[in-house]
Scaffold this motif. Sequence first.
Motif, PDB file in Angstrom:
ATOM      1  N   LYS A 198       0.831  -1.208   0.000  1.00 49.79           N
ATOM      2  CA  LYS A 198       0.000   0.000   0.000  1.00 49.79           C
ATOM      3  C   LYS A 198       0.863   1.255   0.000  1.00 49.79           C
ATOM      4  O   LYS A 198       0.529   2.256  -0.629  1.00 49.79           O
ATOM      5  CB  LYS A 198      -0.930  -0.012   1.212  1.00 49.79           C
ATOM      6  N   GLU A 201       2.078   1.850  -3.494  1.00 45.88           N
ATOM      7  CA  GLU A 201       1.009   2.425  -4.318  1.00 45.88           C
ATOM      8  C   GLU A 201       0.847   3.914  -4.043  1.00 45.88           C
ATOM      9  O   GLU A 201       0.670   4.715  -4.962  1.00 45.88           O
ATOM     10  CB  GLU A 201      -0.302   1.690  -4.063  1.00 45.88           C
ATOM     11  N   SER A 202       0.914   4.293  -2.781  1.00 46.42           N
ATOM     12  CA  SER A 202       0.759   5.705  -2.426  1.00 46.42           C
ATOM     13  C   SER A 202       1.912   6.551  -2.951  1.00 46.42           C
ATOM     14  O   SER A 202       1.749   7.744  -3.205  1.00 46.42           O
ATOM     15  CB  SER A 202       0.657   5.856  -0.907  1.00 46.42           C
TER      16      SER A 202
END
Length: 688
Positions: A198, A201-202
């Motif tokens: 995650k 992705e950020s």
Amino acid sequence: MEELWNKWELPVMVLSSLLLQFVLVLFGNRRKYQGKWSSYVAILVWSTYLLADWVATVVLSTLLRSERKELNSELVVFWTPFLLLHLGGPDTISAYSLQDNELWLRHLLGLIIQVGVAAFVYTRFRTNSTLTYMAIPIFIAGIIKYGERIWILRAATRRQFRNSIFSTVDQAPASSARQASALTVDHSTTKVPPLLDKYLESKNVIKEGRYIYRAFCMFKTFTPLFSDLNLKIPPDMTDIFILFEKSAEDAFRLVEVELGFLYDVLYTKKTSWQQSIVGIILNSICLLSTFMALIAFSIEVGKSGYPKVDIAITYMLLGGAIFFNMYSAISKALSSWTILWLTIPRSRMSKFVSKFVVQDIISWLVHRKDKKRTLYMAQHSLIGYCLQSKKNRLTSIVRFIDTEDILGKLVLTSWKEVNHDVRNFIHLHLLEKQHKYRSSGFRYEVLLDLLSKKGDGVLRENELLEEFDWSINGVEFNHCLLIWHIATNLLFYHDQGRHSEFGSHCQISKLLSDYMMYLLLVRPNMLPEGIGELRIQETRKEVNGLFINESLSRSEVVNVMSGLDFELAMVIPQSPNKSKSVIAEGCQLLRGLHEFGQWDHNDKWKLIADVWMEMLAFTAGKCKWREHATQLRQGGELLTHVALLMAHLGLTKRIKIVTDYSHRLVHFDSALLGWNWEELSQLPYYLA
């Protein structure tokens, strides 16, 4: 002969220095790959690494004591700054071993002396020709390369490598520190870190190179382990270390990239520093300096009457310097560090370009690297080694130098690829251990118990510990390896002729057995301390005494030994110190495993494979992390991959998961800021 030597002494030594640099450039980075040639490549690189500095130093000392009348031409003096380039070494290797990094002060003193000697020689024999000024760019490039080597060596020393972990402690913004101090010291307020995927992705990390960036983050996280530091973390942050959701292929791939980063930092110049602005500028200066010297020399050489041989050697030195710089630039561009730098778009323009250009570049680089990544495991048969060493005796001179018969052991070493079945088997076994650890609430005593299992855990689960405990807990670990190796090999050949289907566990048992024997023979420092070498010598005497009057092939000997029963095994001549016979005990274990007729063939080999896997995990947990780093210089070991996989799952004594973390937060308020994957600036706050 004296005149001939005086004429060709310097040209031959200069060309020898250049040749040694070519060998280091071409093979310096090859030693990090495994395979049947890895040991020979390591020997070649080791001898070349030692000779390269020595030859360059001898040439400088020869020039220092020479007289002007002894020099054939001015070009001989022009060769002096090239020796500084050679002393700087190529980017593919900065140190052969970890001990070389610790000698960076010696190299610093050498830099001061060698630069002084080169400058003195050049000043002493200087002329008014333009050749004197053409050497200045080469001097600059040589000093940069030599200084860069010393900087890299210093950064890879044990002290500096450990200090690099703490380098980000003071980088936390003051406002963040004030926010942290305003919070109450409560474990429940600790910021739970986001999952790494995650986070990537950020950060808009390009998908094609995401696993490289993931591996780099994990490499930075586990750097303390290789510095003999401990980590203590709260249970709600265990996702930082535990990668149980990954498949076996992804897990091994991740670990392999991590170890690649570690190898570059410890043994080469290809580090993040070289990707920095300063590193790029310095390397550009070196490349431009050699180009300028080549162009100037090409113009000047037509106006002079230098000997053709000296002109040819000078062109070779200039061409070699340019080749080394170009090769360095290309290897850096194709390295994992470049992929790492390209994976995060840093501006709107780079985001736009990444959609059309960078993604394709990264995909090509990743595909190219994946083709090179093949994990191998060495194989060694104790019986084969004992018999072969009897037939092929080394000369007395070689035996006097090679007291441990390392050369003889390497010659008999074979290599097998760690295939999908082996990776899955290892991964599943470690996941089972991690599940037991996690189910206990991460109790440290449970972890210690899991790591202490060396085969007895599998036997206890199958209710066979009483029958076979003598072969595991009744002897030291090295002795245990020999007993189970002999029994596994003999049983393997015994079943091979009696079963049409050979299951995967049978093959895995043979592979792991031969690999553990390789560690005992060739890499004993990676095993728990014991008298394994003494046991091996006794076994060699037993085998030679057993078949001293026979002329049998290896397969015939195996067939004979496969037919030994317990009574016959007991009459094998004992070793001179009256200790237990390893062959007799191996045959006793063979009989015990073979007598369980109620076993299914696959179940029997599943048990044996599990026992060997527990031994492998036990060894990985006992081996020092510094030793793991040491073996990277010779291609690395499967044992290192297993140890790092265990660390990713929290299965190491160096990582302790604690429930009460408030006492840590009292001293380190910045830990309340949570986990920063990008800078990892909070990592020192979790060191024990």
